[in-house]
Scaffold this motif. Structure first.
Motif, short mmCIF file in Angstrom:
data_model
loop_
_atom_site.label_atom_id
_atom_site.label_comp_id
_atom_site.label_asym_id
_atom_site.label_seq_id
_atom_site.Cartn_x
_atom_site.Cartn_y
_atom_site.Cartn_z
N LEU A 10 0.49 -1.28 -0.20
CA LEU A 10 -0.10 -0.06 -0.02
C LEU A 10 0.71 1.19 -0.05
O LEU A 10 0.82 2.09 1.04
CB LEU A 10 -0.81 0.10 1.19
N PRO A 11 1.55 1.41 -1.01
CA PRO A 11 2.63 2.71 -1.03
C PRO A 11 1.85 4.05 -1.05
O PRO A 11 2.66 4.90 -0.58
CB PRO A 11 3.28 2.34 -2.46
N GLU A 12 0.80 4.25 -1.31
CA GLU A 12 0.06 5.40 -1.25
C GLU A 12 -1.08 5.58 -0.25
O GLU A 12 -1.71 6.64 -0.01
CB GLU A 12 -0.45 5.89 -2.78
N SER A 13 -1.25 4.56 0.58
CA SER A 13 -2.46 4.73 1.28
C SER A 13 -2.01 5.58 2.77
O SER A 13 -0.66 5.47 3.39
CB SER A 13 -2.67 3.26 2.01
N ASP A 14 -2.87 6.28 3.40
CA ASP A 14 -2.50 7.16 4.43
C ASP A 14 -3.00 6.62 5.78
O ASP A 14 -3.38 5.58 5.66
CB ASP A 14 -3.41 8.32 4.18
N ALA A 15 -2.69 7.40 6.90
CA ALA A 15 -2.92 6.84 8.16
C ALA A 15 -4.49 6.60 8.46
O ALA A 15 -4.77 5.53 8.93
CB ALA A 15 -2.55 7.92 9.15
N ARG A 16 -5.35 7.24 7.82
CA ARG A 16 -6.83 7.11 7.86
C ARG A 16 -7.24 5.75 7.28
O ARG A 16 -7.83 4.82 7.84
CB ARG A 16 -7.57 8.09 7.10
N ALA A 17 -6.46 5.41 6.07
CA ALA A 17 -6.68 3.99 5.46
C ALA A 17 -6.22 2.73 6.49
O ALA A 17 -6.77 1.79 6.81
CB ALA A 17 -6.27 3.89 4.22
N LEU A 18 -5.17 3.04 6.93
CA LEU A 18 -4.56 2.11 7.83
C LEU A 18 -5.26 1.95 9.20
O LEU A 18 -5.29 0.83 9.68
CB LEU A 18 -2.90 2.49 8.10
N ARG A 19 -5.83 3.03 9.73
CA ARG A 19 -6.63 2.89 10.82
C ARG A 19 -7.60 2.12 10.76
O ARG A 19 -8.26 1.39 11.51
CB ARG A 19 -6.91 4.45 11.45
#
Length: 250
Positions: free
Chosen positions: A140-149
């Motif tokens: 997930l090279p472009e995913s942000d903290a919100r997506a990881l949360r």
């Protein structure tokens, strides 16, 4: 009347609290990594279950292969054949089927999910919701903290392993993953710098004797596809996970 406050000794037994000079308590025991020196540094004594592990690689290493899968191979090999599916989401290369055949679940439990960059994190979330995942490996090279949360929340209460590969430019960025490790290649193996854990920071990277495999591009140029490679490629393009997820796009 308010309840009497708990003594400090009782509070320190909680899994979500830990002393700054000691490893925190994991909510469930980790899965042994296959490297005793690494397990000694991880809360739970191994790779965490029911939580994200973020592996940060040099940008060029996301597709070149520093040995990150060799690092995970002992744990994946230890999974029971009936533990669930091993999912590869948006890998930067075509999986080498003979290598995956040697893992615990084998090719019969391996699913490769091809997802567009904006859909990859969403696909991971839907797959985790199925409850049928033994291990998730997602690039997930472009995913942000919100997506990881959202992924971290989807992991709650599960027994699964979940590894997210991201570029090391995110080392200084916030992340909900309770375990974050930056990987770099060394002459003697793989250097692991534990960026975040429930415990004190490390003063130096841990060097592990992890093999760095031949790059997929060189391997593909030298070999014709084997029957097992053909099977994996068929899985990558044809699987639909009927009944496993609620309408997830694969």
């Amino acid at each position: 009347m308010s309840a009497a406050p708990l003594p400090l000794s009782a509070l320190l037994q909680r899994a979500d609290l830990w002393r700054g000079d000691a490893l925190g308590c994991a909510e469930q025991a980790g899965l042994a990594s296959g490297f005793a020196s690494l397990d000694a540094l991880l809360p739970g004594g191994g790779w965490p279950r029911g939580a994200l592990t973020e592996l940060l690689l040099p940008q060029a290493g996301l597709g070149a292969g520093l040995g990150e899968l060799s690092l995970l191979r002992p744990a994946l090999s230890a999974l029971d054949a009936d533990a669930g599916w091993v999912l590869l989401v948006s890998p930067p290369w075509v999986p080498h089927a003979p290598a995956w055949q040697g893992l615990g679940p084998g090719l019969s439990r391996l699913i490769v999910v091809e997802a567009a960059r904006d859909d990859a994190a969403w696909a991971c979330e839907q797959l985790l919701a199925s409850g049928a995942v033994a291990a998730l490996l997602a690039w997930l090279p472009e995913s942000d903290a919100r997506a990881l949360r959202r992924l971290q929340l989807a992991m709650a209460g599960q027994q699964a392993l979940a590894f997210v590969f991201r570029p090391d430019r995110f080392v200084g960025s916030a992340s909900p993953a309770p375990l974050r490790i930056s990987l770099t290649a060394e002459a003697t193996g793989l250097a692991l710098n534990i960026v975040k854990r429930r415990g004190p920071p490390l003063t130096a990277p841990l060097i592990l004797p992890v093999e760095r495999p031949i790059s997929w591009t060189r391997l593909a140029a030298r070999q014709t596809p084997s029957p097992l490679q053909t099977i994996a490629q068929g899985v990558a393009t044809g699987v639909r996970l009927a009944g496993m997820t609620n309408g997830a796009r694969v």
